[in-house]
Design a protein around this motif. Structure first.
Motif, PDB file in Angstrom:
ATOM      1  N   MET A  11     -49.137 -25.022  63.596  1.00 33.91           N
ATOM      2  CA  MET A  11     -48.125 -24.945  64.653  1.00 33.91           C
ATOM      3  C   MET A  11     -46.743 -24.711  64.047  1.00 33.91           C
ATOM      4  SD  MET A  11     -47.419 -27.573  67.759  1.00 33.91           S
ATOM      5  CE  MET A  11     -46.661 -28.856  66.804  1.00 33.91           C
ATOM      6  N   THR A  12     -46.476 -25.405  62.942  1.00 33.73           N
ATOM      7  CA  THR A  12     -45.193 -25.206  62.271  1.00 33.73           C
ATOM      8  C   THR A  12     -45.043 -23.754  61.825  1.00 33.73           C
ATOM      9  OG1 THR A  12     -45.482 -27.461  61.462  1.00 33.73           O
ATOM     10  CG2 THR A  12     -43.706 -26.166  60.486  1.00 33.73           C
ATOM     11  N   LEU A  13     -46.110 -23.225  61.238  1.00 34.96           N
ATOM     12  CA  LEU A  13     -46.113 -21.826  60.801  1.00 34.96           C
ATOM     13  C   LEU A  13     -45.882 -20.893  61.989  1.00 34.96           C
ATOM     14  CD1 LEU A  13     -46.968 -19.583  58.671  1.00 34.96           C
ATOM     15  CD2 LEU A  13     -49.264 -19.873  59.577  1.00 34.96           C
ATOM     16  N   PHE A  14     -46.592 -21.182  63.079  1.00 35.16           N
ATOM     17  CA  PHE A  14     -46.504 -20.348  64.273  1.00 35.16           C
ATOM     18  C   PHE A  14     -45.069 -20.314  64.803  1.00 35.16           C
ATOM     19  CE2 PHE A  14     -46.830 -20.136  68.982  1.00 35.16           C
ATOM     20  CZ  PHE A  14     -47.345 -18.860  69.092  1.00 35.16           C
ATOM     21  N   VAL A  15     -44.431 -21.473  64.821  1.00 38.47           N
ATOM     22  CA  VAL A  15     -43.055 -21.529  65.326  1.00 38.47           C
ATOM     23  C   VAL A  15     -42.128 -20.699  64.425  1.00 38.47           C
ATOM     24  CG1 VAL A  15     -41.078 -23.040  65.711  1.00 38.47           C
ATOM     25  CG2 VAL A  15     -43.342 -23.722  66.503  1.00 38.47           C
ATOM     26  N   PHE A  16     -42.306 -20.821  63.111  1.00 33.67           N
ATOM     27  CA  PHE A  16     -41.496 -20.021  62.174  1.00 33.67           C
ATOM     28  C   PHE A  16     -41.611 -18.536  62.494  1.00 33.67           C
ATOM     29  CE2 PHE A  16     -39.479 -22.004  58.496  1.00 33.67           C
ATOM     30  CZ  PHE A  16     -39.875 -23.316  58.617  1.00 33.67           C
ATOM     31  N   THR A  17     -42.847 -18.039  62.584  1.00 37.57           N
ATOM     32  CA  THR A  17     -43.015 -16.593  62.779  1.00 37.57           C
ATOM     33  C   THR A  17     -42.573 -16.177  64.176  1.00 37.57           C
ATOM     34  OG1 THR A  17     -45.306 -16.947  63.423  1.00 37.57           O
ATOM     35  CG2 THR A  17     -44.904 -16.365  61.137  1.00 37.57           C
ATOM     36  N   LEU A  18     -42.818 -17.045  65.154  1.00 41.56           N
ATOM     37  CA  LEU A  18     -42.419 -16.701  66.524  1.00 41.56           C
ATOM     38  C   LEU A  18     -40.900 -16.524  66.604  1.00 41.56           C
ATOM     39  CD1 LEU A  18     -43.395 -16.328  69.464  1.00 41.56           C
ATOM     40  CD2 LEU A  18     -42.794 -18.720  69.844  1.00 41.56           C
ATOM     41  N   VAL A  19     -40.185 -17.465  65.991  1.00 45.84           N
ATOM     42  CA  VAL A  19     -38.722 -17.355  66.016  1.00 45.84           C
ATOM     43  C   VAL A  19     -38.293 -16.046  65.356  1.00 45.84           C
ATOM     44  CG1 VAL A  19     -36.605 -18.333  65.063  1.00 45.84           C
ATOM     45  CG2 VAL A  19     -38.293 -19.829  66.141  1.00 45.84           C
ATOM     46  N   MET A  20     -38.895 -15.732  64.208  1.00 43.67           N
ATOM     47  CA  MET A  20     -38.564 -14.486  63.510  1.00 43.67           C
ATOM     48  C   MET A  20     -38.820 -13.279  64.404  1.00 43.67           C
ATOM     49  SD  MET A  20     -37.240 -14.755  60.656  1.00 43.67           S
ATOM     50  CE  MET A  20     -36.887 -15.838  59.347  1.00 43.67           C
ATOM     51  N   ASN A  21     -39.986 -13.273  65.050  1.00 41.63           N
ATOM     52  CA  ASN A  21     -40.326 -12.122  65.891  1.00 41.63           C
ATOM     53  C   ASN A  21     -39.373 -11.996  67.062  1.00 41.63           C
ATOM     54  OD1 ASN A  21     -42.458 -11.412  64.302  1.00 41.63           O
ATOM     55  ND2 ASN A  21     -43.956 -12.582  65.478  1.00 41.63           N
ATOM     56  N   LEU A  22     -39.010 -13.131  67.659  1.00 42.42           N
ATOM     57  CA  LEU A  22     -38.092 -13.073  68.797  1.00 42.42           C
ATOM     58  C   LEU A  22     -36.732 -12.543  68.349  1.00 42.42           C
ATOM     59  CD1 LEU A  22     -39.006 -16.355  70.722  1.00 42.42           C
ATOM     60  CD2 LEU A  22     -39.587 -13.995  71.294  1.00 42.42           C
ATOM     61  N   ILE A  23     -36.299 -12.970  67.160  1.00 42.59           N
ATOM     62  CA  ILE A  23     -35.018 -12.458  66.654  1.00 42.59           C
ATOM     63  C   ILE A  23     -35.108 -10.943  66.476  1.00 42.59           C
ATOM     64  CG2 ILE A  23     -33.471 -12.430  64.657  1.00 42.59           C
ATOM     65  CD1 ILE A  23     -34.122 -15.397  64.243  1.00 42.59           C
ATOM     66  N   ALA A  24     -36.211 -10.498  65.860  1.00 44.06           N
ATOM     67  CA  ALA A  24     -36.371  -9.055  65.630  1.00 44.06           C
ATOM     68  C   ALA A  24     -36.368  -8.297  66.945  1.00 44.06           C
ATOM     69  CB  ALA A  24     -37.669  -8.789  64.865  1.00 44.06           C
TER      70      ALA A  24
ATOM     71  N   TYR B  75     -35.015  -9.229  69.756  1.00 43.10           N
ATOM     72  CA  TYR B  75     -33.684  -9.287  70.351  1.00 43.10           C
ATOM     73  C   TYR B  75     -32.789  -8.227  69.709  1.00 43.10           C
ATOM     74  CZ  TYR B  75     -29.013 -11.008  71.394  1.00 43.10           C
ATOM     75  OH  TYR B  75     -27.713 -11.093  71.790  1.00 43.10           O
ATOM     76  N   ILE B  76     -32.844  -8.156  68.375  1.00 44.14           N
ATOM     77  CA  ILE B  76     -31.995  -7.189  67.673  1.00 44.14           C
ATOM     78  C   ILE B  76     -32.371  -5.766  68.053  1.00 44.14           C
ATOM     79  CG2 ILE B  76     -31.369  -6.264  65.425  1.00 44.14           C
ATOM     80  CD1 ILE B  76     -31.846  -9.097  64.308  1.00 44.14           C
ATOM     81  N   SER B  77     -33.681  -5.476  68.068  1.00 47.29           N
ATOM     82  CA  SER B  77     -34.041  -4.077  68.303  1.00 47.29           C
ATOM     83  C   SER B  77     -33.839  -3.694  69.763  1.00 47.29           C
ATOM     84  CB  SER B  77     -35.478  -3.784  67.856  1.00 47.29           C
ATOM     85  OG  SER B  77     -36.372  -4.614  68.528  1.00 47.29           O
ATOM     86  N   ARG B  78     -33.862  -4.676  70.685  1.00 46.33           N
ATOM     87  CA  ARG B  78     -33.565  -4.340  72.070  1.00 46.33           C
ATOM     88  C   ARG B  78     -32.088  -3.962  72.205  1.00 46.33           C
ATOM     89  NH1 ARG B  78     -35.319  -8.982  75.276  1.00 46.33           N
ATOM     90  NH2 ARG B  78     -37.238  -8.622  74.113  1.00 46.33           N
ATOM     91  N   LYS B  79     -31.239  -4.725  71.534  1.00 42.18           N
ATOM     92  CA  LYS B  79     -29.811  -4.384  71.565  1.00 42.18           C
ATOM     93  C   LYS B  79     -29.591  -3.005  70.944  1.00 42.18           C
ATOM     94  CE  LYS B  79     -26.324  -7.214  71.541  1.00 42.18           C
ATOM     95  NZ  LYS B  79     -25.255  -8.023  70.979  1.00 42.18           N
ATOM     96  N   PHE B  80     -30.359  -2.772  69.874  1.00 42.87           N
ATOM     97  CA  PHE B  80     -30.231  -1.527  69.123  1.00 42.87           C
ATOM     98  C   PHE B  80     -30.562  -0.339  70.015  1.00 42.87           C
ATOM     99  CE2 PHE B  80     -33.005   1.404  66.597  1.00 42.87           C
ATOM    100  CZ  PHE B  80     -32.006   2.039  65.891  1.00 42.87           C
TER     101      PHE B  80
END
Lengths: 281, 315, 292
Positions: free
Chosen positions: B291-304, B306-311
């Motif tokens: 679960m800890t791992l999942f949260v790490f990657t999920l946050v990363m993916n959401l950031i990515a 968010y950035i590419s949507r703005k892009f």
């Protein structure tokens, strides 16, 4: 030929408004309006594209629709078989009657309407299948499966589209390998295969070379013996050559609808005159 | 029209046949009504999968946290589950160390490759090099693990004779090689979508290619590049086989890349392959770590995302 | 005075051009490093494994001695697993894609499904392993069997297949749909007779690429219990099984050097299978690309 002459005479005599004109010289057709459009309005979202269109389409004649691009002529055509509703934001009001039946009625099925009112599109759009499968598509989706019957339908339709002789040995080749003009006539054959009543043609020659165009025009003349044809064209000469009646659209309004010779020789509206004399377009 | 055609026309009437087939279409209508529901159920499978993942983690983690306090889990610095120590910090530390090394390898190399491909290489060269580089992304991770253990580690040992067989350095390095094509390819896409007019304006002022890249292309493609890096980091965090094979199984809170460590993913593999009985605390710890791992990657993916949507909005 | 300034600019200009050249070389070298490692990897695997690769290797089950060990169980197991994965993931994936492209209303639910698929694609594969362990292995009590592994892997590649199928469906020209609707075809008739046949090459290509990812996956299968020591082929969906990556992992983690050669040979077989799959995908893409 003589009939055309008579019509011409009538037209030149009659200078009354379009509604009266219909009842004046062409009584025979009046009895046979295959499609009647009343107070048709159409919106794409909040943009209105058609305004209060009234038009009675005669049976077994060629009706041309002309007008500058963006005038709503294609939209109008696609309303007649309700293809326009493929755009989800389209709203309509008013009435269109096909053989006295209201096509906007909820119980009236689009699929049924479209077997009666067939369509040929601007760009030849055969399926990436064999010529045979293209033409047999319509009958098949409507449940006709017997091979002998399908064979006959395909032959008859291709003959009807004046392309049987060219393609009878290539029925099982992919339709994509044909020339543009051949593709368009296969598409016409495909539309004929379900023996519709009305054929809508949306600038069917705009993507074709002059020779193919001439062939399609000739075909339209033959087809009107059995079918009512409504053809949208950006080419005024074409409308003058092949149609019996012509409708002129501008900015979503039907400006003038009259016998073709009449409309071209003696336009009633200043805007029609400006358009056909090439003052804008 | 010729006569034979007309006589054929009389022999049957297609519209009549269509009409008579109408009765059958009631079945067709039923199909027409059922199909959207069936297809919706297919689409729902992916949602159910997500719900299943969350359910799995919540259920089994609750089992774990009733044995081990959640505070001890996240604040403890000792991870030795077989003697009852469940402080996850060493595993997170191991994961971050691997990710850091991989990023240090992949970002500069990937960005430079992207610049080379997008700005310097001829069209022909790019069309050959880019797919070949992307082959790197298609190689199974177990193969990378093998490569790290049997080739990269001996290679590093040549320079660092004290280096152990299992170490964070070669694991992280090879993870970097694995995510390199991701950085290169996605950044190159971002640079490619910078309009040529911008470049030409800069060339018109007498800039060299390098100046155009640094002052025009990189700033314009910035968010696309950042998104590609974040995605690559997310891949590195979740990477399992390379680190399991090459980085060791020693939970170790260290910044020293030459030491053997253990990542979150490697622990999950170790515990799943070992004698872990269903329902034991170690079994449940799999899920707390997962679960800890999942949260790490999920946050990363959401950031990515968010950035590419703005892009995307920019052009 | 003026001349001095000009000379100064000229000197700076030269400097800028030289730096540009140097950086270009640097960028080229960086690109080459990635390629060099690709070559090194292939070279290493080939030289290590080729000596052990022979007919016996392809037809032997795992064995306690390196000379007798073979990849047969892994190869067949991988193929069987891929068949299960393909059946499930293509059915659900293509169904999802058609729903999203042709039926889904534009509302929050649809948007949620889309975002959800995007996020699933970024979830580490080992997490799918844990999902499979909870659901397929324990809750559904399939145990450590072929079907548990197959369903787990199918869920793993489902997002990839959905996205590929969506693209394939979207790329069918609107004119073709219009032609079908214009003939009075219903929605499902249009989808099943026009859209799907035209989208098949794209769907196939996407599926093969997704499967080639799945066939190399190791971590989730370790979690859902693909075994290393398997001496018979699985005879049912509820049988124990192994796959090539599991065998390779198992051999790689043994200390004796010979096992590395055995693992290398396994990697060669795995890479050849991957190469085959990708070649088929490229072939299909090239064959049908010009049609539409």
């Amino acid at each position: 030929m003589s009939e055309v002459m008579v019509k011409k005479k009538n037209n030149t005599v009659n200078k009354a408004s379009k509604r009266e004109e219909n009842s004046f010289g062409l009584q025979k057709e009046k009895a046979n309006h295959i499609i009647e459009v009343n107070d048709l309005n159409l919106w794409y979202g909040s943009d209105q594209a058609l305004y209060e269109v009234n038009m009675d389409v005669p049976e077994k004649q060629v009706t041309a629709i002309i007008g500058p691009s963006g005038c709503g002529k294609s939209t109008f055509l696609k309303t007649l078989n309700r293809m326009v509703e493929m755009v989800p934001v389209v709203k309509t009001s008013g009435s269109i009657k096909y053989r006295d039946q209201e096509i906007f009625n909820r119980k009236y099925k689009q699929e049924y309407l479209r077997t009666k009112v067939g369509m040929v599109f601007q760009k030849p759009n055969p399926f990436p299948k064999s010529v045979y499968d293209n033409v047999a598509y319509g009958p098949r989706i409507h449940g006709i499966k017997k091979k002998e019957i399908l064979d006959q339908i395909v032959e008859k339709s291709l003959k009807g589209a004046a392309i049987w002789d060219e393609l009878k040995d290539r029925l099982h080749e992919n339709a994509y390998g044909l020339s543009g003009g051949q593709q368009q006539r296969v598409c016409i054959a495909r539309a004929l295969a379900v023996e519709p009543d009305v054929i809508l043609m949306d600038e069917p020659t705009s993507a074709l070379d002059p020779i193919s165009t001439a062939k399609v025009e000739e075909l339209v003349q033959e087809l009107k013996e059995k079918y009512s044809i409504i053809i949208v064209t950006h080419n005024m000469q074409q409308a003058a050559r092949i149609s019996d009646k012509t409708a002129f659209f501008l900015n979503g309004e039907l400006i003038e609808f009259a016998d073709t010779d009449h409309l071209f020789q003696n336009p009633q509206d200043k805007r029609t005159e400006d358009y056909i004399t090439g003052r804008f377009g | 029209m010729d006569k034979s055609l007309q006589s054929e026309g009389k022999s049957f009437n297609v519209q009549q046949m269509i009409e008579s087939n109408k009765k059958k279409t009631s079945i067709g209508e039923k199909i027409e009504r059922i199909i959207p529901t069936l297809l919706f159920l297919c689409a729902a499978v992916s949602v159910v999968t997500t719900v299943g993942i969350l359910f799995t983690f919540l259920r089994e983690s609750i089992g774990f946290f009733s044995d081990v306090s959640i505070i001890d889990f996240y604040t403890g610095s000792q991870w030795s589950p077989w003697s009852g120590e469940f402080g996850v910090a060493p595993l997170i530390g191991g994961t971050l160390l691997i990710t850091l090394i991989a990023t240090i390898v992949a970002v500069p190399l990937g960005l430079m490759s992207a610049i080379f491909l997008s700005e310097y290489a001829s069209d022909k060269a790019r069309r050959v090099i880019k797919p070949v580089l992307e082959v790197l992304a298609g190689i199974p991770t177990v193969v990378y693990g093998y490569f790290a253990l049997t080739f990269v580690t001996p290679m590093f040992q040549f320079f660092l004779p004290d280096l152990g067989i299992f170490n964070a350095l070669s694991g992280g390095f090879v993870v970097g090689i694995m995510i390199l094509p991701m950085v290169a390819s996605l950044s190159e896409d971002a640079m490619n979508s910078v309009p040529n007019a911008l470049r030409e304006a800069a060339y018109g002022l007498g800039s060299t290619k390098l100046e155009v890249v640094v002052k025009v292309v990189l700033p314009a493609a910035f968010s696309g590049i950042v998104a590609s890096i974040v995605l690559a980091i997310s891949r590195a965090i979740g990477e399992t086989m390379i680190v399991t094979i090459a980085a060791g199984a020693t939970p170790n809170l260290t910044l020293n890349p030459t030491e053997s460590i253990q990542t979150m993913t490697a622990f999950i593999v170790q515990a799943a392959t070992g004698d872990t009985s269903f329902g034991s605390t170690i079994y449940y710890s799999l899920y707390a770590v997962g679960m800890t791992l999942f949260v790490f990657t999920l946050v990363m993916n959401l950031i990515a995302q968010y950035i590419s949507r703005k892009f995307r909005e920019e052009y | 005075m003026l001349g001095q300034k000009e000379r100064h600019i000229k000197k700076r200009m030269e400097g800028r051009v030289i730096i540009n050249r140097l950086m270009m070389v640097l960028f080229g070298v960086a690109t080459a490093i990635g390629l060099i490692f690709l070559v090194l990897l292939f070279y290493r695997v080939l030289t290590q494994g080729i000596g052990y690769l022979n007919w016996d290797y392809l037809s032997n089950f795992p064995a306690p001695y390196p000379e007798e060990a073979g990849i047969y169980a892994g190869l067949i197991g991988s193929i069987m697993l891929m068949v299960i994965v393909a059946i499930f993931s293509v059915m659900v994936g293509v169904g999802s894609a058609i729903y999203l492209e042709e039926y889904a209303p534009k509302n929050r639910m649809t948007e949620f499904i889309r975002i959800n698929i995007q996020n699933l694609a970024g979830v580490p594969s080992i997490v799918f392993g844990l999902l499979g362990l909870t659901f397929f292995v324990y809750l559904f009590s399939f145990g450590y069997t072929l079907i548990a592994g197959g369903l787990t892997m199918a869920l793993l590649i489902l997002p990839v297949i959905i996205v590929a199928a969506q693209e394939a469906v979207r790329s069918v020209p609107a004119e073709m749909k219009e032609a079908s609707y214009g003939m009075g075809a219903t929605k499902w008739q249009t989808i099943s007779r026009v859209i799907l046949p035209a989208a098949v090459p794209g769907i196939l290509t996407g599926t093969i690429i997704a499967l080639s990812r799945a066939i190399g996956e190791t971590a989730p299968l370790i979690i859902v219990g693909a075994a290393a020591a398997i001496y018979t082929l699985p005879e049912s969906l509820l049988a124990k099984y192994t796959v090539m990556p599991i065998q390779i992992y198992n051999w790689t983690s043994r200390p004796a050097e010979e096992w590395q050669f055995v693992a290398g040979a396994g990697i060669i077989v795995l890479l050849v299978v991957l190469l085959l799959m990708n070649s088929i995908a490229v072939w299909i893409r090239n064959k049908y690309q010009h049609r539409l």
